[in-house]
Scaffold this active site. Structure first.
Site, mmCIF file in Angstrom:
data_model
loop_
_atom_site.group_PDB
_atom_site.id
_atom_site.type_symbol
_atom_site.label_atom_id
_atom_site.label_comp_id
_atom_site.label_asym_id
_atom_site.label_seq_id
_atom_site.Cartn_x
_atom_site.Cartn_y
_atom_site.Cartn_z
ATOM 1 N N ASN A 91 -8.202 -6.498 13.957
ATOM 2 C CA ASN A 91 -8.434 -5.292 13.171
ATOM 3 C C ASN A 91 -10.033 -5.194 13.227
ATOM 4 O OD1 ASN A 91 -5.858 -5.644 12.577
ATOM 5 N ND2 ASN A 91 -6.056 -6.354 10.303
ATOM 6 N N ASN A 113 -1.765 -11.254 8.045
ATOM 7 C CA ASN A 113 -2.709 -10.202 8.152
ATOM 8 C C ASN A 113 -4.112 -10.666 7.744
ATOM 9 O OD1 ASN A 113 -3.721 -7.474 9.209
ATOM 10 N ND2 ASN A 113 -3.834 -7.217 6.835
ATOM 11 N N GLU A 114 -5.177 -10.805 8.387
ATOM 12 C CA GLU A 114 -6.639 -11.104 7.876
ATOM 13 C C GLU A 114 -6.738 -12.253 6.823
ATOM 14 O OE1 GLU A 114 -7.997 -7.201 6.345
ATOM 15 O OE2 GLU A 114 -7.968 -6.343 8.271
ATOM 16 N N ARG A 171 3.460 -0.037 12.974
ATOM 17 C CA ARG A 171 3.261 -1.444 12.587
ATOM 18 C C ARG A 171 3.530 -1.155 10.859
ATOM 19 N NH1 ARG A 171 -2.218 -4.262 10.852
ATOM 20 N NH2 ARG A 171 -1.570 -6.277 10.532
ATOM 21 N N GLU A 209 -5.545 -2.867 13.957
ATOM 22 C CA GLU A 209 -5.794 -1.643 13.022
ATOM 23 C C GLU A 209 -7.576 -1.230 13.372
ATOM 24 O OE1 GLU A 209 -6.578 -2.878 8.663
ATOM 25 O OE2 GLU A 209 -4.596 -4.180 8.950
ATOM 26 N N HIS A 239 0.867 -9.320 4.431
ATOM 27 C CA HIS A 239 -0.193 -8.633 4.017
ATOM 28 C C HIS A 239 -0.511 -8.369 2.670
ATOM 29 C CE1 HIS A 239 -2.466 -4.984 6.277
ATOM 30 N NE2 HIS A 239 -2.877 -5.171 5.097
ATOM 31 N N TYR A 282 -13.220 -2.477 12.271
ATOM 32 C CA TYR A 282 -13.692 -1.202 11.678
ATOM 33 C C TYR A 282 -15.111 -0.996 11.853
ATOM 34 C CZ TYR A 282 -8.999 -1.046 8.988
ATOM 35 O OH TYR A 282 -7.895 -0.936 8.840
ATOM 36 N N TRP A 293 -5.226 2.966 11.598
ATOM 37 C CA TRP A 293 -4.917 2.549 10.429
ATOM 38 C C TRP A 293 -5.354 3.977 9.518
ATOM 39 C CZ3 TRP A 293 -2.360 -1.258 7.890
ATOM 40 C CH2 TRP A 293 -2.464 -0.917 6.500
ATOM 41 N N GLN A 335 0.815 -1.281 0.047
ATOM 42 C CA GLN A 335 0.223 -0.213 -0.007
ATOM 43 C C GLN A 335 0.882 1.233 -0.035
ATOM 44 O OE1 GLN A 335 -2.586 -1.845 3.231
ATOM 45 N NE2 GLN A 335 -3.874 -0.461 2.224
ATOM 46 N N GLU A 342 -5.283 2.013 -1.444
ATOM 47 C CA GLU A 342 -6.436 1.181 -0.839
ATOM 48 C C GLU A 342 -7.114 0.092 -1.645
ATOM 49 O OE1 GLU A 342 -7.303 1.032 2.126
ATOM 50 O OE2 GLU A 342 -8.972 -0.167 2.049
ATOM 51 N N TRP A 343 -6.141 -0.859 -2.036
ATOM 52 C CA TRP A 343 -6.304 -2.000 -2.677
ATOM 53 C C TRP A 343 -7.341 -1.747 -4.006
ATOM 54 C CZ3 TRP A 343 -2.551 -4.752 -1.234
ATOM 55 C CH2 TRP A 343 -2.394 -4.848 0.200
HETATM 56 C C1 GBH Z 1 -7.877 -3.570 6.151
HETATM 57 O O1 GBH Z 1 -9.182 -4.758 6.364
HETATM 58 C C2 GBH Z 1 -6.828 -3.917 5.318
HETATM 59 O O2 GBH Z 1 -6.069 -4.648 6.810
HETATM 60 C C3 GBH Z 1 -5.969 -2.902 5.213
HETATM 61 O O3 GBH Z 1 -5.021 -3.127 4.336
HETATM 62 C C4 GBH Z 1 -6.955 -1.793 4.570
HETATM 63 O O4 GBH Z 1 -6.144 -0.677 4.079
HETATM 64 C C5 GBH Z 1 -8.086 -1.672 5.441
HETATM 65 O O5 GBH Z 1 -8.722 -2.697 5.763
HETATM 66 C C6 GBH Z 1 -8.886 -0.438 5.105
HETATM 67 O O6 GBH Z 1 -9.911 -1.025 3.901
HETATM 68 O O7 GBH Z 1 -15.419 -4.096 -0.250
HETATM 69 O O8 GBH Z 1 -17.657 -4.344 0.438
HETATM 70 O O9 GBH Z 1 -16.671 -6.133 -0.234
HETATM 71 C C7 GBH Z 1 -10.239 -4.436 7.144
HETATM 72 C C8 GBH Z 1 -11.317 -5.507 6.677
HETATM 73 C C9 GBH Z 1 -12.734 -6.490 5.156
HETATM 74 C C10 GBH Z 1 -12.645 -4.101 5.542
HETATM 75 C C11 GBH Z 1 -13.252 -6.492 3.764
HETATM 76 C C12 GBH Z 1 -13.432 -4.053 3.944
HETATM 77 C C13 GBH Z 1 -14.665 -5.054 2.136
HETATM 78 C C14 GBH Z 1 -15.964 -4.983 1.978
HETATM 79 N N1 GBH Z 1 -11.909 -5.438 5.307
HETATM 80 N N2 GBH Z 1 -14.136 -5.233 3.595
HETATM 81 S S1 GBH Z 1 -16.583 -5.072 0.314
#
Ligand code: GBH
Length: 469
Positions: free
Chosen positions: A305, A162-163, A73, A373, A118, A307, A417, A16, A424-425
Site C-alpha cells: 500500500n 491489512n497494514e 479488493r 492500495e 482491515h 500513498y 484506493w 469503511q 475514512e477512519w
Molecule cells: C490506508 O492506509 C488504509 O488501509 C485505508 O483503509 C485508508 O482508507 C487509506 O489509507 C487512506 O487513508 O494521520 O498524520 O497520523 C494508508 C497508510 C498510514 C496513511 C497512516 C495515513 C496517517 C498519518 N496510512 N497515515 S496521520
C-alpha cells in the site's frame, strides 16, 4: 505496456463501506466501540451506516462494472461472520452476504481479492486483550481457516492482515485508531509481533490444508512511504531514511521475506534507547521463539500500500520518555516541491512508488508485487471534475510501467484506493478517496462517478489486453 494478465482493481474495506453495524446478528467490532465514544472521530461520525454496502451491494457492483476492473479488493468483517470472534457461533446471514458478493463478482468476470482483517477486531476479543494477547494468533488462525473453508473455492487472492504497522502504531501507540491505546514505546511492538504470528499461522494453514485444492495465494498488505534523506550527501540523513524504512516496511517485511526476524537496525535502535532511559526488562521488541510458527517465507507475493513519500533527517523524538518516534530517530521534513492537495499527510510523489518498487525488488528477493492500495483524497470543496486526482493516477500508473519495464520489477497488479468515498477512519466522511462520489446526505447514498473514475476506466480499457489500444 502492462502484462496481459495484469490485475486492474479498486479496493474497499468492510468497516469503511458496509454499515449494518448491528444487522442480522453481526457482533460489535473495536471500530464500532471507538466511534461511539465521544472525541475520537471527526464530527463524532461513525460507520454505523457508511455507504450501506450491506444493503446496497448491487450499487457497488454497478460501479465496479462501470470501471471495467479485472479485480475487486474487499475485506470481510470478522464480527459479521463470527459475532464473538470465535467459530463457536457462525452468523449464517453474514456468510450469505459475502457469498453473494463473491458470486456476483465472478458472474461479472471480476476476481475478488479478499482481506481477512482491515482494522476491525471483534470487540469480544478486544475485551480479552486483543492483539496484545498472544492467544489472538490462534483465534485469528481459526477465523482464517473458516474463511478459506467457506470462500476459498472461489477466492484465489487472500490478504490476511491489512497494514499491521497502522494497527500497531495508530491503534496502540498514537491512539488515533481503535482500540485507542496510547501505550507508547511498548504495546505497538507487541501487537506487531502477534500480528506476524497470526499471519504466519494462517499462511501455514492455507499452505498445508487448503492450497492443494484451492490453489490460491496468500500474503499480508504492508504500507510504506518512500523515504529519502533530506540531504542526499549527508550520512546521518541517509541513515535516518534507512531507519524509517526499517521501522515501517522492514518491521514486517524482514521477518516474512528475508530473515524470519526483525531488521537488525530496529532492534539495535530500540535496545539502545531502552538502555539510555534505564528501561528494565526484556527487549521491547519481542523475539520469535521455537514455539512460534516459522515466519520466514509466509507470503506468496508482496502486497504494497503506497500513498506518499517523505524526506527525513535524524530527530523528532519525544524527549525522555519511551516512544516509537524516539526509537526510530527520523524526523520528516516537508519538501515544498511535493504538493499536498488533499489530506495533510499525502504529498503527491508518484516517482516514490517506482523507487519503492525497485527497493522491494532488490531487498526482498524480487517477489511478485501487487500494489494493493494507492490513491488520492479530496477535502473541503467537492469537485466532481477532479483533475488533480486524474493527474495523480495517470502519473502514478506511468511510474508503475517504468518500474516494470526499466527496473524489471515483477508488478502483477494495481488497485486504486478507493472504489468510492467512504468512512475514512479518524477523518470520518470529511476525506474522500473515491473514484465514485457518495452523497452521504442522500437517503439512497447515491454513487456518482468522478472524472477520475472515468479516466481510470479509460486507462484500464487501454491496457487491459496487454498492448495499448
Ligand atoms: C490506508 O492506509 C488504509 O488501509 C485505508 O483503509 C485508508 O482508507 C487509506 O489509507 C487512506 O487513508 O494521520 O498524520 O497520523 C494508508 C497508510 C498510514 C496513511 C497512516 C495515513 C496517517 C498519518 N496510512 N497515515 S496521520
Amino acid at each position: 505496456m502492462f502484462p496481459r494478465d495484469f490485475a486492474w482493481g479498486a479496493g474497499t474495506a468492510a468497516y469503511q463501506i458496509e454499515g449494518g453495524w448491528q444487522a442480522d446478528g453481526k457482533g460489535p467490532s473495536i471500530w464500532d466501540a471507538f466511534c461511539h465514544e465521544n472525541g475520537r472521530v471527526f464530527g463524532e461520525q461513525n460507520g454505523d451506516v457508511a455507504c450501506n454496502s450491506y444493503e446496497l451491494w448491487e450499487k457497488d457492483l454497478e460501479c465496479i462494472q462501470r470501471l471495467g476492473v479485472t479485480h475487486y479488493r474487499l475485506s470481510l468483517s470478522w464480527a459479521r461472520l463470527l459475532p464473538d470472534g470465535t467459530t463457536r457461533h457462525v452468523n449464517q446471514t453474514g456468510v450469505q452476504y459475502y457469498n453473494k458478493v463473491i458470486d456476483d463478482l465472478l458472474a461479472c468476470d471480476v476476481s475478488p481479492m479478499v482481506t481477512l482483517y482491515h482494522f476491525d477486531l471483534p470487540q469480544t476479543l478486544q475485551d480479552q486483550g486483543g492483539w496484545k494477547s498472544p492467544g489472538i494468533a490462534t483465534l485469528f488462525d481459526s477465523y482464517a481457516k473458516f474463511c478459506f473453508q467457506t470462500f476459498g473455492d472461489r477466492v484465489k487472492l487472500w490478504i490476511t492482515i491489512n497494514e499491521p504497522h497502522v494497527c500497531a502504531k495508530l491503534g496502540h501507540e498514537d491512539g488515533i485508531h481503535a482500540p485507542g491505546l496510547k501505550e507508547k514505546g511498548t504495546a505497538a511492538y507487541l501487537v506487531g509481533h502477534n500480528m506476524l504470528r497470526a499471519h504466519a499461522m494462517a499462511w501455514h494453514s492455507y499452505n498445508s490444508v487448503y492450497r492443494p485444492q484451492q490453489k490460491g495465494a496468500v500474503s499480508l498488505a504492508l504500507n510504506s512511504d518512500w523515504f529519502e534523506p533530506s540531504d542526499q550527501h549527508c550520512n546521518e540523513d541517509i541513515a535516518a531514511a534507512e531507519r524509517d524504512l526499517a521501522f515501517t516496511l522492514g518491521w514486517f517485511a524482514w521477518p516474512v521475506f528475508v530473515t524470519g526476524d526483525y531488521p537488525e537496525v530496529m532492534r539495535t535502535a530500540i535496545d539502545a534507547r531502552s538502555a539510555k532511559l534505564r528501561y528494565n526488562g526484556a527487549s521491547r521488541l519481542p523475539s520469535f521463539s521455537s514455539d512460534d510458527p516459522a515466519i520466514l517465507g509466509t507470503a506468496d507475493f508482496f502486497a504494497l500500500n503506497y500513498y506518499t513519500s517523505r524526506k527525513v533527517k535524524p530527530g523528532g523524538g519525544c524527549g525522555e520518555t519511551l516512544c516509537i518516534k524516539s526509537d526510530r530517530d527520523a524526523e520528516e521534513v516537508l519538501d515544498s516541491s511535493w504538493p499536498i492537495c488533499g489530506v495533510s499527510w499525502l504529498a503527491v510523489v508518484p516517482y516514490g512508488l517506482r523507487k519503492l518498487l525497485k527497493y522491494i525488488k532488490d531487498t526482498f528477493n524480487n517477489p511478485e508485487v501487487y500494489i494493493t492500495e494507492n490513491g488520492f483524497s479530496q477535502v473541503g470543496q467537492l469537485q466532481m471534475e477532479d483533475v488533480q486526482r486524474c493527474e495523480f493516477y495517470k502519473d502514478t500508473i506511468m511510474e508503475v510501467a517504468k518500474a516494470i519495464h526499466q527496473d524489471g520489477v515483477n508488478v502483477r497488479g494495481y488497485f486504486a484506493w478507493s472504489l468510492m468515498d467512504n468512512f475514512e477512519w479518524a477523518d470520518g466522511f470529511s476525506v474522500r478517496f473515491g473514484l465514485f462520489h457518495v452523497d452521504f446526505s442522500d437517503a439512497k447514498l447515491r454513487r456518482t462517478i468522478y472524472r477520475s473514475g472515468r479516466e481510470y476506466s479509460k486507462i484500464i480499457a487501454k491496457y487491459k489486453s496487454g498492448q495499448p489500444k
